[in-house]
Design an enzyme around this catalytic site. Structure first.
Site, PDB file in Angstrom:
ATOM      1  N   CYS A 131       0.835  -1.204   0.000  1.00 43.28           N
ATOM      2  CA  CYS A 131       0.000   0.000   0.000  1.00 43.28           C
ATOM      3  C   CYS A 131       0.868   1.252   0.000  1.00 43.28           C
ATOM      4  CB  CYS A 131      -0.930  -0.005   1.199  1.00 43.28           C
ATOM      5  SG  CYS A 131      -2.233  -1.240   1.063  1.00 43.28           S
TER       6      CYS A 131
ATOM      7  N   CYS B 271      13.851   4.765  -7.192  1.00 46.81           N
ATOM      8  CA  CYS B 271      12.406   4.577  -7.053  1.00 46.81           C
ATOM      9  C   CYS B 271      12.004   5.112  -5.676  1.00 46.81           C
ATOM     10  CB  CYS B 271      12.022   3.101  -7.224  1.00 46.81           C
ATOM     11  SG  CYS B 271      12.723   2.014  -5.976  1.00 46.81           S
TER      12      CYS B 271
END
Ligand SMILES: [Zn+2]
Length: 392
Positions: free
Chosen positions: A197, A350
């Site tokens: 999440c 990232c």
């Protein structure tokens, strides 16, 4: 599946408790006997986050006598979009303590036990042994398999839930009477395949939908009413607003609850779930720089091609100056490789360093041997180089 009540009834309810729980007491299936069982129940919530928040609040309101909270994290601003047991003034506090205070405010008759520590192989058996039932609100695969295995080894039922964006799943696992989590998912997904999440996002209210199913199942198990989700998987799609129930069977070849178990004790769950794939790990070896090194390279004018391999929605929130966006998938399918410059060193990043390591493997395999990635990704950049930027 119908099961006998998990808990014996407490001796009595006080006058105050009768008043408080009157809307339960007048339901014939619950009645005084069911409420006394809830009073006598000991339930542990693993995590006081997205699922743990509604689970703890409704278990407390329902009158579960002893509620355990195992949680090591502190409340962050980005939690408040869904973790409704915590509030603005709790930011920076241990989640376990913040959750305890909320539970006490909801129902002072609940005995709250705080385990302000990370659940691990050294404490999981001892902690679980103190409870009748476990509600799993964890968000990572390593802990999920550990929760399952500890519950199977101790013969305890637990209620599992998972959430991602608009999709949720829930089930009850109890190896003595039905399938376990490993019967459903024998192997963890390959590292990086299923985003968390934190990486992919979650609709806040989805936590309430799945947490409510978990609490409903907990109350049913404790009091012995209705048909348990044991042996079924509930799949919720918020966009379609559909609930589907899928039949689950116990797997006779299950590694822990099957006929010839190969897992007979706790294992190394980080290793089992693999933080990053072998290819990514090999690619990152000797080809990893820190956020501070990246800043030094930029300040010194070193010619580099800085590429952000996250998704556009993440790029909109925060980015490292000087970067361009090329999502990881473009490297894995090969589309982005032809556009890479030959005259500069390629630097990938990232959010946390997992996806960039995977992209790095593809980039190095395409011949860019001096390419590197940034350890800890943009999160590390914000922490060590520019704390004025937002994290997510
Ligand atoms: Zn199993």
């Amino acid at each position: 599946m119908s099961l006998p009540p998990l808990v014996e009834p407490a001796a009595d309810l006080s006058i105050d408790e009768v008043r408080r729980y009157s809307r339960h007491l007048i339901i014939p299936d619950v009645a005084t006997a069911g409420q006394k069982r809830l009073k006598n129940a000991r339930v542990l919530c693993v995590g006081a986050g997205g699922l743990g928040s509604p689970a703890l609040m409704y278990l407390a309101a329902a009158g579960v006598g002893t509620l355990g909270i195992v949680e090591f994290d502190t409340v962050d601003e980005s939690n408040l979009q869904r973790q409704i047991i915590h509030g603005q003034s709790d930011i920076g506090r241990p989640k376990a303590e913040s959750a305890r205070d909320s539970v006490r405010e909801i129902n002072p008759y609940v005995n709250v036990v705080v385990h302000n520590e990370a659940l691990d192989n050294d404490n999981v058996m001892e902690i679980f042994a103190q409870y009748d039932l476990i509600v799993d609100g964890t968000d990572n695969f390593a802990t999920r398999y550990m929760v399952n295995d500890a519950a199977v080894l101790l013969g305890k039922p637990y209620i599992w839930g998972s959430i991602y964006r608009f999709d949720g799943q829930a089930s009850v696992f109890w190896a003595e009477h039905g399938p376990c989590y490993r019967c459903l998912y024998p192997e963890p997904p390959p590292p990086g395949m299923v985003p968390s999440c934190a990486e992919g996002g979650v609709l806040g209210v989805l936590c309430a939908s799945i947490g409510a199913i978990q609490v409903t199942e907990a109350i049913k198990l404790l009091t012995g009413v209705g048909d348990s989700l044991l042996g079924s998987l509930m799949v919720y799609d918020a966009l379609e607003m559909s609930y589907r129930k899928i039949r689950l069977r116990k797997d006779p070849n299950c590694a822990i609850c099957g006929e010839n178990p190969t897992v007979t004790g706790l294992i190394d769950y980080d290793d089992f779930c693999g933080a990053v794939s072998d290819e990514a790990q090999a690619a990152a070896l000797g080809s990893t720089i820190t956020a501070t090194e990246l800043k030094d390279w930029q300040d010194s004018g070193k010619p580099i091609e800085l590429i952000d391999v996250r998704e556009p929605a993440e790029w909109e929130i925060v980015r490292v100056p000087g970067a361009r966006l090329v999502p990881k998938g473009e490297f894995l399918n090969g589309n982005a490789l032809a556009d890479l410059p030959q005259d500069r060193q390629i630097v990938l990043y990232c959010k946390s360093g997992v996806r960039s390591a995977e992209a790095l493997a593809a980039v190095k395999a395409a011949g860019f041997k001096d390419a590197v990635h940034v350890q800890g990704g943009v999160v590390s950049w914000v922490k060590t180089v520019d704390p004025s930027l937002p994290v997510y």
